[in-house]
Design an enzyme around this catalytic site. Sequence first.
Site, PDB file in Angstrom:
ATOM      1  N   ALA A  30       0.860  -1.189   0.000  1.00 33.49           N
ATOM      2  CA  ALA A  30       0.000   0.000   0.000  1.00 33.49           C
ATOM      3  C   ALA A  30       0.893   1.234   0.000  1.00 33.49           C
ATOM      4  O   ALA A  30       0.729   2.145   0.818  1.00 33.49           O
ATOM      5  CB  ALA A  30      -0.961  -0.003   1.185  1.00 33.49           C
ATOM      6  N   HIS A  32       3.087   4.555  -0.495  1.00 38.76           N
ATOM      7  CA  HIS A  32       2.803   5.962  -0.724  1.00 38.76           C
ATOM      8  C   HIS A  32       4.130   6.706  -0.804  1.00 38.76           C
ATOM      9  O   HIS A  32       5.206   6.078  -0.757  1.00 38.76           O
ATOM     10  CB  HIS A  32       1.901   6.507   0.383  1.00 38.76           C
ATOM     11  CG  HIS A  32       2.372   6.159   1.773  1.00 38.76           C
ATOM     12  ND1 HIS A  32       3.564   6.608   2.281  1.00 38.76           N
ATOM     13  CD2 HIS A  32       1.831   5.373   2.745  1.00 38.76           C
ATOM     14  CE1 HIS A  32       3.735   6.150   3.513  1.00 38.76           C
ATOM     15  NE2 HIS A  32       2.690   5.382   3.819  1.00 38.76           N
ATOM     16  N   GLY A  34       5.781   8.283   1.279  1.00 42.22           N
ATOM     17  CA  GLY A  34       6.674   8.006   2.400  1.00 42.22           C
ATOM     18  C   GLY A  34       7.587   6.831   2.084  1.00 42.22           C
ATOM     19  O   GLY A  34       8.813   6.896   2.250  1.00 42.22           O
ATOM     20  N   HIS A  35       6.978   5.754   1.585  1.00 44.49           N
ATOM     21  CA  HIS A  35       7.783   4.582   1.201  1.00 44.49           C
ATOM     22  C   HIS A  35       8.773   4.942   0.102  1.00 44.49           C
ATOM     23  O   HIS A  35       9.912   4.475   0.088  1.00 44.49           O
ATOM     24  CB  HIS A  35       6.874   3.457   0.694  1.00 44.49           C
ATOM     25  CG  HIS A  35       5.942   2.902   1.714  1.00 44.49           C
ATOM     26  ND1 HIS A  35       4.592   3.185   1.718  1.00 44.49           N
ATOM     27  CD2 HIS A  35       6.147   2.084   2.780  1.00 44.49           C
ATOM     28  CE1 HIS A  35       4.008   2.547   2.735  1.00 44.49           C
ATOM     29  NE2 HIS A  35       4.935   1.884   3.387  1.00 44.49           N
ATOM     30  N   GLN A  59       2.015  -9.492  13.411  1.00 43.41           N
ATOM     31  CA  GLN A  59       2.118  -8.217  14.118  1.00 43.41           C
ATOM     32  C   GLN A  59       0.769  -7.533  14.288  1.00 43.41           C
ATOM     33  O   GLN A  59       0.707  -6.406  14.788  1.00 43.41           O
ATOM     34  CB  GLN A  59       3.127  -7.293  13.429  1.00 43.41           C
ATOM     35  CG  GLN A  59       2.677  -6.695  12.119  1.00 43.41           C
ATOM     36  CD  GLN A  59       3.823  -5.977  11.416  1.00 43.41           C
ATOM     37  OE1 GLN A  59       4.780  -6.600  10.973  1.00 43.41           O
ATOM     38  NE2 GLN A  59       3.756  -4.664  11.319  1.00 43.41           N
ATOM     39  N   LYS A 147       8.446   7.325  11.009  1.00 38.70           N
ATOM     40  CA  LYS A 147       7.020   7.351  11.329  1.00 38.70           C
ATOM     41  C   LYS A 147       6.721   6.321  12.418  1.00 38.70           C
ATOM     42  O   LYS A 147       6.018   6.593  13.373  1.00 38.70           O
ATOM     43  CB  LYS A 147       6.211   7.051  10.056  1.00 38.70           C
ATOM     44  CG  LYS A 147       4.773   6.663  10.291  1.00 38.70           C
ATOM     45  CD  LYS A 147       3.902   7.868  10.465  1.00 38.70           C
ATOM     46  CE  LYS A 147       2.432   7.511  10.560  1.00 38.70           C
ATOM     47  NZ  LYS A 147       2.044   6.147  10.352  1.00 38.70           N
ATOM     48  N   GLN A 151       9.174   1.281  16.519  1.00 36.66           N
ATOM     49  CA  GLN A 151       9.537   0.117  15.719  1.00 36.66           C
ATOM     50  C   GLN A 151      11.002   0.214  15.281  1.00 36.66           C
ATOM     51  O   GLN A 151      11.757  -0.763  15.353  1.00 36.66           O
ATOM     52  CB  GLN A 151       8.629   0.033  14.496  1.00 36.66           C
ATOM     53  CG  GLN A 151       9.082  -0.961  13.432  1.00 36.66           C
ATOM     54  CD  GLN A 151       8.122  -1.013  12.267  1.00 36.66           C
ATOM     55  OE1 GLN A 151       7.036  -1.566  12.390  1.00 36.66           O
ATOM     56  NE2 GLN A 151       8.498  -0.437  11.139  1.00 36.66           N
ATOM     57  N   MET A 182       2.340  10.635   6.255  1.00 37.88           N
ATOM     58  CA  MET A 182       1.844   9.669   5.275  1.00 37.88           C
ATOM     59  C   MET A 182       1.757   8.300   5.923  1.00 37.88           C
ATOM     60  O   MET A 182       2.637   7.888   6.672  1.00 37.88           O
ATOM     61  CB  MET A 182       2.776   9.628   4.083  1.00 37.88           C
ATOM     62  CG  MET A 182       2.786  10.953   3.343  1.00 37.88           C
ATOM     63  SD  MET A 182       2.907  10.716   1.580  1.00 37.88           S
ATOM     64  CE  MET A 182       2.888  12.433   1.047  1.00 37.88           C
ATOM     65  N   SER A 184      -0.333   4.227   5.196  1.00 36.97           N
ATOM     66  CA  SER A 184      -1.281   3.427   4.416  1.00 36.97           C
ATOM     67  C   SER A 184      -2.661   3.473   5.048  1.00 36.97           C
ATOM     68  O   SER A 184      -3.673   3.316   4.365  1.00 36.97           O
ATOM     69  CB  SER A 184      -0.784   1.986   4.328  1.00 36.97           C
ATOM     70  OG  SER A 184       0.530   1.964   3.817  1.00 36.97           O
TER      71      SER A 184
END
Lengths: 278, 278
Positions: A30, A32, A34-35, A59, A147, A151, A182, A184
């Site tokens: 998905a 965007h 950001g990726h 997860q 973001k 993690q 941003m 998903s």
Amino acid sequence: MARSVAELRAQVRDWRAAGLTVALVPTMGALHAGHMSLVRLALTKADRVVVSVFVNPTQFGPTEDFSAYPRQPEQDSAAIAAAGGHLVYLPTVAEMYPEGASTMVEVSGVSAGLCGDARPGHFRGVATIVTKLLLQALPDVAVFGEKDFQQLMVIRRLVRDLDIPVEVIGAPIVREADGLAMSSRNAYLSAEERPVAARIHAILTETAGALAGGRPVTEACAAATAALLDSGFRAVDYLELRDAETLTPVTELTRPARLFVAAFLGRTRLIDNIGVQP
Amino acid sequence: MARSVAELRAQVRDWRAAGLTVALVPTMGALHAGHMSLVRLALTKADRVVVSVFVNPTQFGPTEDFSAYPRQPEQDSAAIAAAGGHLVYLPTVAEMYPEGASTMVEVSGVSAGLCGDARPGHFRGVATIVTKLLLQALPDVAVFGEKDFQQLMVIRRLVRDLDIPVEVIGAPIVREADGLAMSSRNAYLSAEERPVAARIHAILTETAGALAGGRPVTEACAAATAALLDSGFRAVDYLELRDAETLTPVTELTRPARLFVAAFLGRTRLIDNIGVQP
């Protein structure tokens, strides 16, 4: 495109034989902008870039959005190619978790609190799948977005603790014009919710400024939580100041810190974070 | 000798550059003829053999023999060289678990029951240290003894589940002339206990024969437990027939199985196992 560990390894082996370095960008698809920024950063760090697309079941909690999570592999593959990524790795769940799979990677410390408390088992799932992806590809570098800052810290920790021979690189958050980070999950937002969502970043920025200006931590966080609820958020999972490195709670701003938030807008859970300097 | 991950990796890198394959034999030191058989087996599987010597604190329970565990690094290094091992890897506890280390590898399924129940946390410690050693050395093959059969199954499982690119090889148990399985813990036995200890193997062999001959599983195991206690063992932790592959309990012998025992002779806990064919 690689669908199996064997195909992935064969490609990486060929690149290694040609003396090329390899970067891995793990994603859940998905994709965007950001990726895409992660892919572009990866391209500056290695000769070849692998982007994995895998919605990792371990997860997600039992009541979370695993089945609803957006899946668009063709579109993702096209976007990766357009950004200059060299290989899309699209394993199946059966390839990643064959029957009998029963090993999990557990990180304590940095995974406690924040999303670790709000989503039990979440970071165990993240730690396990990231370990697997890193050991499948054995890249020189791996790129993750800030973001998901907690993690990123969990991954830095496990890479160090398990001696995985890879350099972990964090990439800055990419935002929409109005400041919304941003994600998903932004696709879940209704037309009415979408402008409200942007308030998260505005409130975080304001609060970071107030904290830097000396406003007491508890007071500033309480005000920010109230502001989110006033703006139309249904609930605030957490809004907390933490040490930027250890992620331990901060009650007085004396070292670089980070302000974290998770809040529900309708049924959509949004997260964001921002650096706070003393 | 290598004392740090960096030294270990530098040596392995040199070997790889020269086109040589590498085997790892993880040990806790106090080496005996059983370990030497692992080194000899490793020498038939790879061009270069690394033997690690590390008494891993995380696999000992709070009341177990971590501090008493025999340590003899000079003697071990000499024995490894004499057996043809190419590198002794002797990391410190601080090198393996630097401050802040907080990641553990957890294997369920095969680690349940037997030593998994008798020694809570033991296999988590084993799984974590073996993962680290494998990722530090990244060998082509790694050799482990069948003396710790459940441990071998736990390691096979985690290597598969985490996609560690290594071939795991199990090596048969090496025994003293009277049948006692070689173990570093045999050093704890008094002169009076030593001949009694050999009864374990005799009783396991007898029981395996009876099972193969059709004696009911529950009856055979009860008789073997009674025989151990009669022989002078203070307590039997477990004496159980398990599936040779999945390690699930076996009540009727229809597939290859394995008979496992852990028993206390005075303060010394001894383990052994034997294959049972239907």
